[in-house]
Write an enzyme that holds these catalytic residues in place. Structure first.
Site, short mmCIF file in Angstrom:
data_model
loop_
_atom_site.label_atom_id
_atom_site.label_comp_id
_atom_site.label_asym_id
_atom_site.label_seq_id
_atom_site.Cartn_x
_atom_site.Cartn_y
_atom_site.Cartn_z
N ARG A 1 -4.05 -3.76 7.09
CA ARG A 1 -4.86 -2.72 6.46
C ARG A 1 -6.33 -2.90 6.84
O ARG A 1 -6.76 -4.01 7.18
CB ARG A 1 -4.71 -2.76 4.94
CG ARG A 1 -3.27 -2.63 4.44
CD ARG A 1 -3.22 -2.84 2.93
NE ARG A 1 -1.88 -2.66 2.38
CZ ARG A 1 -0.99 -3.63 2.26
NH1 ARG A 1 -1.29 -4.86 2.65
NH2 ARG A 1 0.22 -3.38 1.76
N HIS B 1 4.40 -5.94 1.77
CA HIS B 1 4.89 -5.24 0.59
C HIS B 1 5.80 -6.14 -0.24
O HIS B 1 6.59 -6.90 0.30
CB HIS B 1 5.68 -4.00 1.00
CG HIS B 1 4.79 -2.86 1.37
ND1 HIS B 1 5.28 -1.61 1.65
CD2 HIS B 1 3.44 -2.76 1.52
CE1 HIS B 1 4.28 -0.79 1.96
NE2 HIS B 1 3.16 -1.48 1.89
N ARG C 1 -1.41 1.95 11.37
CA ARG C 1 -0.48 1.06 10.65
C ARG C 1 0.91 1.69 10.60
O ARG C 1 1.92 1.01 10.82
CB ARG C 1 -1.03 0.79 9.25
CG ARG C 1 -0.13 0.00 8.33
CD ARG C 1 -0.90 -0.31 7.05
NE ARG C 1 -0.05 -0.66 5.93
CZ ARG C 1 0.40 -1.88 5.66
NH1 ARG C 1 0.09 -2.88 6.47
NH2 ARG C 1 1.15 -2.12 4.60
N HIS D 1 -5.54 4.80 9.17
CA HIS D 1 -4.36 4.19 8.55
C HIS D 1 -3.07 4.60 9.26
O HIS D 1 -2.04 3.92 9.14
CB HIS D 1 -4.28 4.59 7.08
CG HIS D 1 -3.37 3.74 6.26
ND1 HIS D 1 -3.69 2.44 5.88
CD2 HIS D 1 -2.14 3.98 5.74
CE1 HIS D 1 -2.70 1.93 5.18
NE2 HIS D 1 -1.74 2.84 5.07
N TYR E 1 10.88 -15.27 -2.78
CA TYR E 1 11.06 -16.69 -2.47
C TYR E 1 11.87 -16.89 -1.19
O TYR E 1 12.25 -18.01 -0.87
CB TYR E 1 11.73 -17.39 -3.65
CG TYR E 1 10.98 -17.19 -4.93
CD1 TYR E 1 11.38 -16.22 -5.83
CD2 TYR E 1 9.87 -17.96 -5.22
CE1 TYR E 1 10.67 -16.01 -7.01
CE2 TYR E 1 9.15 -17.76 -6.39
CZ TYR E 1 9.56 -16.79 -7.28
OH TYR E 1 8.85 -16.59 -8.45
#
Length: 402
Positions: free
Chosen positions: A206, A349, A326, A323, A358
């Protein structure tokens, strides 16, 4: 004033009023004092049924103090914002949504009078008033979140935001640039931003993440950039360095070998010195600002010589945004066969399944994704493409001494 007709019960009591209607009274669960019901009933049986249901609610812990909902919604919403621990940028957005779209309708009244019918009418009014669907969805989500807290605090028994699908935000499709178009913009933009354009397309970070990048975050030999922080630009013009939006935002991202060579040249001429030096800076040596970069970007689009009608027609968009690089990079990564989890890793995300936080993606697969993007670059540009030298600015001396 009530007459003498009454009826003593194990829990509470019912009595007939002079009007002929029946009233219930019951012990307040918090004070033990008798308090009247909120409404009256046409028959004694109706009143007794209401009292029985009320007793059940109290025993199950579902009773809500009828006076609690008289809290002013505007004041409750302001307190809700302060207690969320939101980032400065998110707080600014929520304050704007409340001020412009929610408080004009609900701000002066109590929480308890916000009914499903009023919520439906409010949302319809926004849409009829030509407020964008995405903004209406955001406003609905904020209102719903505030009222869920009101339920938790015992101010109301049920959230009145019950419109199916109203919180869903159908974002408009954004343009996907071709590799040739990406390089055309990179060639047309001011030299200090060439590597930024290429990194945006092929690492998919970003703008705020680029603005906070330091030299020590880039491993040119391995072709990896590590995202550790991001820059937020508030409407007041204040710049703040913060942690990424979520734990998933702190991540290593691999980029193609061709971009490593571009970054090497960029750091040589434009990056700040030292491990903590910024990778990308503005023309006067300060931090990059999204507000200032907008003009640089639109100028490059115009100078690129690209007919952008194709990209805009395919997406239905009316402009090409920074953007969108991206979005382009994520599409390229998907085309290489990257899995959903791998794409989410690159994008930074979070997922709805907390367990995925995890789970760590293998670095080898991320390198393969970057390698696939490199193949796309070489195919578009030609394997034998001669790499341009350092782009000199007007009046800048030739480093070769010529």
């Amino acid at each position: 004033m009530a007459n003498s007709k009454g009826n003593r019960r194990r829990f509470g009591s019912v009595r007939q009023l002079r009007s002929g209607r029946w009233q219930i009274r019951y012990p307040d669960p918090e004070t033990g004092l008798l308090r009247p019901g909120e409404e009256t009933y046409p028959t004694k049986t109706d009143a007794e049924i209401a009292l029985t249901l009320l007793e059940a609610d109290i025993k199950r812990g579902r009773w809500v103090d009828p006076d609690a909902g008289q809290v002013n919604f505007g004041e409750f919403a302001d307190a809700w914002l302060k207690e969320r621990g939101l980032s400065d940028r998110t707080l600014e957005r929520y304050e704007g949504v409340l001020r412009l779209y929610i408080k004009p309708t609900f701000g002066s009244g109590p929480v308890a009078v916000i009914t499903p019918a009023r919520v439906r009418s409010w949302r319809t009014g926004l849409l009829d008033g030509e407020v964008g669907p995405a903004t209406v969805a955001k406003s609905y989500r904020v209102l719903r979140a505030i009222l869920y807290t009101a339920v938790d605090d015992g101010l109301i028994t049920r959230n009145p935001c019950r419109i199916s699908g109203a919180a869903a935000e159908d974002s408009a499709e954004r343009p996907v640039l071709t590799v040739q178009e990406v390089y055309a913009v990179a060639a047309a933009i001011e030299p200090r931003y060439r590597a930024l354009v290429l990194m945006a397309a092929f690492s998919t970070l970003r703008f705020g993440e680029f603005a906070a990048l330091q030299r020590r975050d880039i491993d040119l030999e391995r072709g990896i950039v590590r995202v550790r922080r991001a820059q937020a630009e508030l409407q007041t013009g204040t710049l703040k360095i913060k942690n990424p939006k979520s734990a998933a935002g702190v991540r290593p991202v691999a980029f193609p070998a061709s971009i490593a060579a571009e970054l090497t040249e960029h750091l040589r001429w434009f990056g700040e010195d030292g491990p903590s030096g910024l990778v990308f800076v503005g023309p006067r040596g300060g931090r990059m600002r999204r507000s200032n970069f907008h003009n640089v970007w639109t100028t490059a689009l115009q100078k690129s010589g690209v007919d952008w009608s194709r990209a805009m027609a395919e997406s239905g968009a009316d402009s090409i945004r920074f953007h969108d690089l991206r979005h382009t990079g994520n599409t390229l990564a998907a085309d290489t066969g990257a899995s959903t989890r791998e794409l989410m890793h690159r994008m930074g995300h979070s997922t709805m399944d907390a367990a995925l936080r995890y789970q760590h993606m293998r670095g080898e697969r991320d390198q393969l994704i970057a390698g696939g993007m490199e193949s796309a670059i070489r195919k578009a540009q030609g394997k034998g493409r001669k790499r341009a030298g350092k782009p000199r600015l007007a009046g800048e001396p030739d480093p070769s001494g010529a």
